[in-house]
Enzyme design. Structure first.
Site, PDB file in Angstrom:
ATOM      1  N   GLU A 201      94.827 -11.450  92.341  1.00  0.00           N
ATOM      2  CA  GLU A 201      93.372 -11.458  92.160  1.00  0.00           C
ATOM      3  C   GLU A 201      92.696 -10.582  93.218  1.00  0.00           C
ATOM      4  O   GLU A 201      91.719  -9.903  92.935  1.00  0.00           O
ATOM      5  CB  GLU A 201      92.812 -12.888  92.237  1.00  0.00           C
ATOM      6  N   ASP A 334      99.914 -11.278  80.276  1.00  0.00           N
ATOM      7  CA  ASP A 334      98.996 -10.298  79.700  1.00  0.00           C
ATOM      8  C   ASP A 334      98.919  -8.922  80.364  1.00  0.00           C
ATOM      9  O   ASP A 334      99.277  -7.899  79.775  1.00  0.00           O
ATOM     10  CB  ASP A 334      97.590 -10.907  79.583  1.00  0.00           C
ATOM     11  N   GLU A 470      87.626 -11.047  77.321  1.00  0.00           N
ATOM     12  CA  GLU A 470      88.671 -10.361  76.532  1.00  0.00           C
ATOM     13  C   GLU A 470      88.277 -10.058  75.088  1.00  0.00           C
ATOM     14  O   GLU A 470      88.680  -9.024  74.534  1.00  0.00           O
ATOM     15  CB  GLU A 470      89.978 -11.172  76.562  1.00  0.00           C
TER      16      GLU A 470
HETATM   17  C1  DMJ Z   1      90.116 -11.412  84.796  1.00  0.00           C
HETATM   18  O1  DMJ Z   1      90.126 -11.694  86.148  1.00  0.00           O
HETATM   19  C2  DMJ Z   1      91.131 -10.359  84.463  1.00  0.00           C
HETATM   20  O2  DMJ Z   1      90.830  -9.807  83.225  1.00  0.00           O
HETATM   21  C3  DMJ Z   1      92.538 -10.890  84.425  1.00  0.00           C
HETATM   22  O3  DMJ Z   1      93.484  -9.946  84.016  1.00  0.00           O
HETATM   23  C4  DMJ Z   1      92.625 -12.075  83.490  1.00  0.00           C
HETATM   24  N1  DMJ Z   1      91.570 -12.998  83.611  1.00  0.00           N
HETATM   25  C5  DMJ Z   1      90.251 -12.687  84.056  1.00  0.00           C
HETATM   26  C6  DMJ Z   1      89.135 -12.860  83.075  1.00  0.00           C
HETATM   27  O4  DMJ Z   1      89.317 -13.753  82.069  1.00  0.00           O
END
Ligand code: DMJ
Length: 565
Positions: A201, A334, A470
């Site tokens: 993150e 993902d 998303e």
């Molecule tokens: C974001 O911090 C990024 O897109 C991450 O890859 C997945 N989740 C969150 C948002 O939902």
């Protein structure tokens, strides 16, 4: 939860300093002392008890992505948290009596009006953060106070400022951009960060946010800060295989994996380093970052993949071993796939190994995990646990519609391009159905396909929405690729539903149940609202020459980096 601590202290101060305690009760001095000691003892017990209560909503949501164990805790503590938030809100109303005025929907009936409206939403959300939570990681828009989820440790590292600055710049909020820039110029991550930070993150939000601010503005200060942050993360990569630890404490230098991950690293986390690290080395001339991310890629290339698939867990030994055979397009997997594709694009399509590995991975997933629902013909990627198929698709996984469309836009082979354009449209449609089939018009965190429901969930613990991007992200790519007006309309419907259900007193909040006509808000304005959801909404109502996709590539937090040609 520092805001509670603050209020407790205020109450404590009032009690101890108020002369009325002794006068009203008519006590002598030694009796006053006994009463005071008693009161202090009780308060100490209360405050200590408070610290053993679970942390706020988003902490749980974030951990929930990663661990089923936390879901039980979430349900058990819901009532408790509701009460705690009501109290917080009451106290905040007293402390901050004037709410910030909210934007009016106005005559937003064309793309320009809608774009301006989104800009007003951004300003409203930013003003709330600025006024009530400046320097904190996130805002509690209803309590009007700071918030931090566990991914940021417990320091006040201004995650919203860094995640939002490129969006402020792109939409032309100049004053706000300038203020954010000034704050960042004084930003010292090493001093501010406390406790365990998520390496992933921190990389996608902080390093990524600073890199895109540099890419957009050319202001060297951002590049220096990006390098500072990434350098602080480097100790996490000191493992036998080079696959990094998930967590790092910058004060103590301690690195570790999640307690629930049995010493394993997570695919989406160690697999989503390359875009930022490679770009950083390219911009600074310092090779260390690219070396670290290339090492991870080399290790992965050399490993045998079960049926071509990548399991979520991996050990950190040299050579590493896969953990349990869990496969997903969503949480914990993902952005690994996303980064394979985007690394190929970011390098001006020169990195052919990456392109091949991306194609092989997606092809294997299509073969084993892609399904079409029986009643409504909705396409989705199921999850696999060994050979057991779980017919569940997550909001997070909806990003893959945009990913395959981006592939199609960059693919020379017309048949392959058509195949992925069709798949992207189908996924975009499925995710839209998950929105359309809910009461609020907003989709849940995860939805299932069974004999009785499709693109819906009956699980209470999957029914929330936390301002994730998303689905709009996929509609954005589809809009750019097809110019079909329906994608703009779907995005506008979402804007209106956000206004109706997610707008709080001083910003926007997640909602606890998308199937509730009057949903409770979770009182958390995620930093990715600015970085991602607002940005994609703004861009979908903009012309294509605002961040054209043949010149820019977005990291997984929607921070744009320049493509190298
Ligand atoms: C974001 O911090 C990024 O897109 C991450 O890859 C997945 N989740 C969150 C948002 O939902």
């Amino acid at each position: 939860m520092l805001e509670n601590e603050f209020f407790e202290r205020e109450e404590l101060g009032k009690l101890l300093l108020s002369p009325r305690i002794s006068n009203d009760m008519g006590l002598r001095s030694h009796e006053q002392l006994v009463v005071c000691v008693g009161v202090m003892f009780l308060l100490t017990v209360c405050i200590t008890a408070f610290f053993f209560l679970p942390s706020g909503g988003a902490d749980l949501y974030f951990r929930e992505e990663n661990s089923v164990h936390v879901r039980d805790t979430f349900i058990r503590n819901e009532a408790l948290r509701k009460k705690e938030q009501e109290e917080l809100l009451k106290k905040a109303e007293e402390a901050n009596p004037v709410p910030i005025p909210k934007p009016e929907i106005g005559a937003a009936d064309d793309a320009e009006g809608r774009r301006v409206f989104v800009k007003q939403m951004i300003k409203f959300a930013w003003d709330g953060y600025r006024k009530y939570a400046w320097g904190e990681n996130e805002l509690r828009p209803n309590s009007r106070s700071g918030h931090s989820s566990s991914i940021f440790g417990y320091g006040k590292t201004g995650a919203t400022i860094i995640d939002a600055i490129d969006t402020l710049f792109i939409v032309g909020l100049k004053e706000e951009y300038k203020e954010a820039r000034d704050w960042i110029s004084e930003f010292n991550f090493k001093d501010l960060a406390k406790g365990d930070l998520s390496v992933f993150e921190t990389n996608i939000r902080f390093t990524g946010g600073l890199l895109s601010a540099y890419a957009l503005t050319g202001d060297k200060m951002f590049l220096t800060k990006a390098e500072d942050v990434a350098t602080l993360l480097l100790p996490a990569f000191e493992t036998p295989s080079g696959i990094p630890y998930s967590l790092i404490d910058l004060q103590t230098g301690r690195v570790k994996t999640y307690s629930w991950a049995s010493g394993k690293a997570i695919l989406s986390e160690y697999g989503s380093i390359q875009l930022e690290f490679d770009y950083l080395s390219n911009l600074t001339g310092n090779p260390i970052f690219a070396q670290k991310s290339n090492k991870i890629r080399d290790v992965l290339t050399a490993m045998e993949k079960p049926e071509g698939l990548y399991p979520i867990y991996i050990s950190m030994d040299n050579p590493p071993r896969w953990g349990q055979h869990l496969f997903s397009m969503g949480a914990m997997a993902d952005s690994w796939y996303e980064y394979l594709l985007k690394q190929w694009i970011a390098t001006g399509k020169t990195d052919q190994r990456t392109k091949r590995e991306y194609e092989e991975a997606i092809f294997a997933m299509e073969k084993r995990m892609l399904y079409k629902s029986e009643q409504s013909n909705l396409w989705y990627f199921a999850k696999l646990n060994g050979n057991r198929v779980e017919h569940s698709f997550e909001h997070l996984a909806c990003f893959c519609g945009g990913m395959v469309v981006l592939h199609a836009m960059n693919e020379e082979n017309a048949t392959i391009a058509q195949h992925y354009m069709d798949l992207g449209k189908n996924i975009g449609h499925t995710c839209h159905e998950s929105y359309a089939r809910s009461t609020t018009g907003i989709g849940p965190e995860s939805f299932q396909f069974t004999s009785s429901i499709e693109a819906k969930t009956e699980r209470r613990q999957d029914s929330y929405y936390i301002l994730r991007p998303e689905v709009v992200e996929t509609w954005f790519y589809l809009w750019r690729a097809t110019k079909d007006e329906k994608y703009r309309q779907w995005a506008w419907d979402h804007v209106q539903n956000l206004e109706k259900y997610a707008k709080g007193n001083a910003g926007y909040s997640g909602i606890r149940n998308v199937y509730d006509s009057n949903p409770e808000q979770d009182d958390v304005q995620q930093s990715f609202l600015f970085a991602e959801l607002f940005k994609y909404l703004y861009l979908i109502f903009s012309d294509d020459d605002v961040l054209p996709l043949d010149q820019w590539v977005f990291n997984t937090e929607a921070h744009p980096f320049r493509i190298r040609h």
